[in-house]
Scaffold this active site. Structure first.
Site, short mmCIF file in Angstrom:
data_model
loop_
_atom_site.label_atom_id
_atom_site.label_comp_id
_atom_site.label_asym_id
_atom_site.label_seq_id
_atom_site.Cartn_x
_atom_site.Cartn_y
_atom_site.Cartn_z
N HIS A 89 14.49 87.02 -8.54
CA HIS A 89 14.05 87.99 -9.56
C HIS A 89 12.76 88.64 -9.05
CE1 HIS A 89 12.30 89.17 -13.48
NE2 HIS A 89 13.50 89.02 -14.01
N ASP A 115 11.52 78.68 -9.69
CA ASP A 115 11.61 79.59 -10.83
C ASP A 115 12.76 79.07 -11.70
OD1 ASP A 115 12.25 81.54 -12.64
OD2 ASP A 115 12.55 83.14 -11.17
N GLN A 157 16.29 80.27 -15.70
CA GLN A 157 17.68 80.01 -16.09
C GLN A 157 17.98 78.52 -15.97
OE1 GLN A 157 19.33 82.62 -17.29
NE2 GLN A 157 17.80 84.10 -16.63
N LYS A 197 13.98 82.24 -23.23
CA LYS A 197 15.37 82.07 -22.77
C LYS A 197 15.92 80.71 -23.20
CE LYS A 197 15.27 85.16 -18.76
NZ LYS A 197 13.96 85.80 -18.76
N CYS A 240 16.42 93.13 -12.66
CA CYS A 240 15.13 92.84 -11.99
C CYS A 240 15.36 92.15 -10.66
CB CYS A 240 14.21 92.01 -12.88
SG CYS A 240 13.73 92.87 -14.37
#
Lengths: 418, 165
Positions: free
Chosen positions: A135, A212, A215, A238, A376
């Site tokens: 991302h 990261d 998700q 999220k 993104c």
């Protein structure tokens, strides 16, 4: 969850019934353009259960003040809830200590924090390794750092299926590698990366690892001690929590050695005009009034998820992924973008002869919310030779019937556009 | 009944003429030896368009072409634009751009705009009236406007334009 709580609640999980889950999310009963809302964009931001909404409302209506300051009941009460939320996060990711849980305003800020502080100690020629599916929030902070101090940014190429093989990461590592910054799960493709192997390989050459987890935290059970990652960043919104809150997990020894990110109130232990001394962790990295109520809301979101057996949620989402993939593949002229063997609940695709934005506009009129665009992740789109895709992503509350609504709406879109 | 109306919105956005220009754009490409060139992009969606213009001795638009990647709306708008502004001065092209802006943003009837633009430009804007379908889709207005903003920056000589900001 602590071992004790885990044992006590092993048989206390709520049965996973998607209709009952749906009734927990007030927004899912509304209509859009006179059609039932079919929300297939949870990878961008998830909807909120009533438990989260109620907590936020309660805090503002009944228990609101600044934290860590007032010597009065209201402030003490909210301070203890803010810190309880930190403990909830700690248990959720199995960090050793709540000093390792830094609240930020989002995952982007968490990654920027690491780039601006941990990264500031890097020298010209030191290498930071990222992958081809990151991302923008895990690309641009490293480019800024590169331009400031001359590090070399290396990008691990992805396969045509959208996978990042461990061997490709290993090939990019060397004694110059200072940090490997990788997604746990690709937001655009749903690819699950072999992060445990990546952590071991990076540590073997003396590099640190930032994951990261925007998700990953949603779809996988994360145990930062088991992963042994040095940093793990994620956002609250999220994860069915409010926006404006994120988390940076960092190993205590590493966070201790880092300079502060921002200066201000809260992050100091003593200030004179000559010099200041930094507060202990985690306050050192939480300058200013933090996102107090969003943090409490995130705690409520995690409590909500903890009502269920994570394996049951994962099985439900995997069923949607499999069913959705089959149904889309059965449509002519659909091309899936990202066909990794190991995927989480997101499907990116293009329809021949129709631009993703035109599709999204028409789908919207059927009540279907999907993301259309570059997610993104422009360099990733470039590597697939597209400027944009449509992405349908699934959360705890989605159903096979909603996949059917998507497929029917795509058929209608094709009638209009092609 | 309501469903029909909603579908009507979509059908008025994706009219035959829009789909036709979207699939078979006119004046696609780059003019070699152009007098001015500009690139427009929409960073949010990744759409981009390059407009090149050749001017004649009277500083009218003798020829223009566009090269771009984007949705049906932005490609159709670019294609229709290349047909609508040929032969116009920069000032007239600006008036056309402003009229297209109005057409795309407001619930003004295209007839009203055609009338206001008079005999010379009125019929040219009439050919673009299909773009008014976008006014019901606020998120898509920038798609229709991108090529026009790019043409303006091209004629102004600024070179780069973005529909975000």
């Amino acid at each position: 969850m602590s071992a004790l709580a885990q044992n006590a609640s092993k048989n206390d999980f709520r049965d996973f019934d998607v209709n009952s889950v749906r009734s927990d999310f007030p927004i899912l009963s509304r209509t859009v353009h006179d059609k039932p809302l079919t929300y297939l964009d949870s990878a961008a931001s998830a909807q909120k259960p009533r438990a989260v909404i109620d907590v936020i409302r309660y805090q503002y209506e009944q228990e609101y003040a600044n934290v860590h300051r007032g010597a009065y009941w209201l402030s003490e009460t909210l301070t203890s809830k803010y810190e309880a939320a930190r403990e909830t996060v700690r248990q959720f990711i199995n960090a050793r200590s709540d000093r390792e849980v830094i609240f930020t305003k989002g995952a982007t800020e968490a990654i920027n924090l690491v780039a601006a502080t941990f990264g500031r100690a890097f020298n010209a020629g030191d290498e930071v390794v990222i992958t081809g599916l990151e991302h923008h929030s895990n690309i641009v902070p490293w480019q800024i750092l590169r331009d400031q101090c001359g590090i070399v940014l290396k990008v691990v190429p992805i396969t045509p299926e959208g996978e990042v093989p461990l061997s490709a990461v290993e090939a990019a590592l060397s004694s110059k590698t200072k940090l490997v910054a990788v997604a746990h799960i690709s937001n655009a493709l749903g690819t699950i990366l072999p992060i445990k192997g990546i952590v071991s390989a990076a540590h073997a050459v003396g590099a640190h690892v930032l994951i990261d987890g925007c998700q990953g935290i949603v779809h996988e059970q994360v145990d930062v001690q088991d992963l042994d990652c040095d940093f793990y960043a994620f956002s609250g919104h999220k994860l069915y929590g409010p926006n404006g809150i994120g988390v940076l997990y960092g190993k205590e020894g590493i966070l201790d050695g880092m300079q502060p990110y921002q200066g201000g109130g809260e992050m100091i232990s003593n200030v004179t005009f000559e010099r200041s001394e930094w507060a202990e962790l985690p306050a050192k990295f939480e300058a200013g009034t933090p996102p107090i109520v969003p943090a409490v809301g995130l705690g409520a979101a995690i409590d909500y998820i903890n009502e269920f057996d994570r394996a049951a949620i994962a099985a439900h989402e995997h069923d949607l992924l499999t069913y959705g993939t089959e149904q889309l593949q059965a449509l002519n002229s659909i091309k899936l973008i990202g066909t990794a063997k190991n995927k989480a609940a997101a499907i990116s695709f293009v329809l021949e002869g129709a631009h993703p934005h035109d599709l999204a506009t028409i789908l919207d009129r059927s009540g279907v919310c999907v993301r259309a665009g570059h997610h993104c992740a422009q360099p990733l789109m470039d590597s697939f030779g597209v400027t944009a895709t449509v992405r349908a992503s699934f959360g705890i509350y989605n159903t096979r019937e909603e996949v059917d609504v998507l497929i029917n709406a795509l058929g209608r879109a094709r009638e209009i556009l092609c | 009944m309501r469903t029909m109306e909603k579908d009507q919105d979509i059908l008025s956005l994706y009219q035959e003429i829009i789909l036709d220009h979207g699939k078979s754009p006119r004046n696609a490409g780059i003019i070699e030896g152009h007098d001015c060139r500009s690139e427009g992009k929409n960073p949010l969606c990744g759409d981009r368009v390059t407009v090149t213009v050749a001017l004649d001795d009277e500083v009218r638009i003798a020829d223009l072409k566009f090269d771009g990647k984007g949705c049906a709306i932005s490609i159709a708008s670019a294609s229709m634009m290349t047909e609508a502004v040929k032969g116009l001065t920069a000032r007239e092209a600006r008036m056309m751009t402003e009229a297209v802006n109005t057409l795309c943003r407001e619930a003004t009837s295209p007839d009203q705009i055609v009338k206001e633009l008079g005999d010379e430009l009125g019929p040219r804007i009439e050919q673009l009236s299909a773009l008014s379908g976008v006014s019901q889709f606020p998120a898509r207005v920038k798609c229709a406007n991108l090529p026009w903003h790019t043409l303006m920056s091209c004629l102004d000589g600024t070179g780069v334009v973005s529909t975000e900001g």
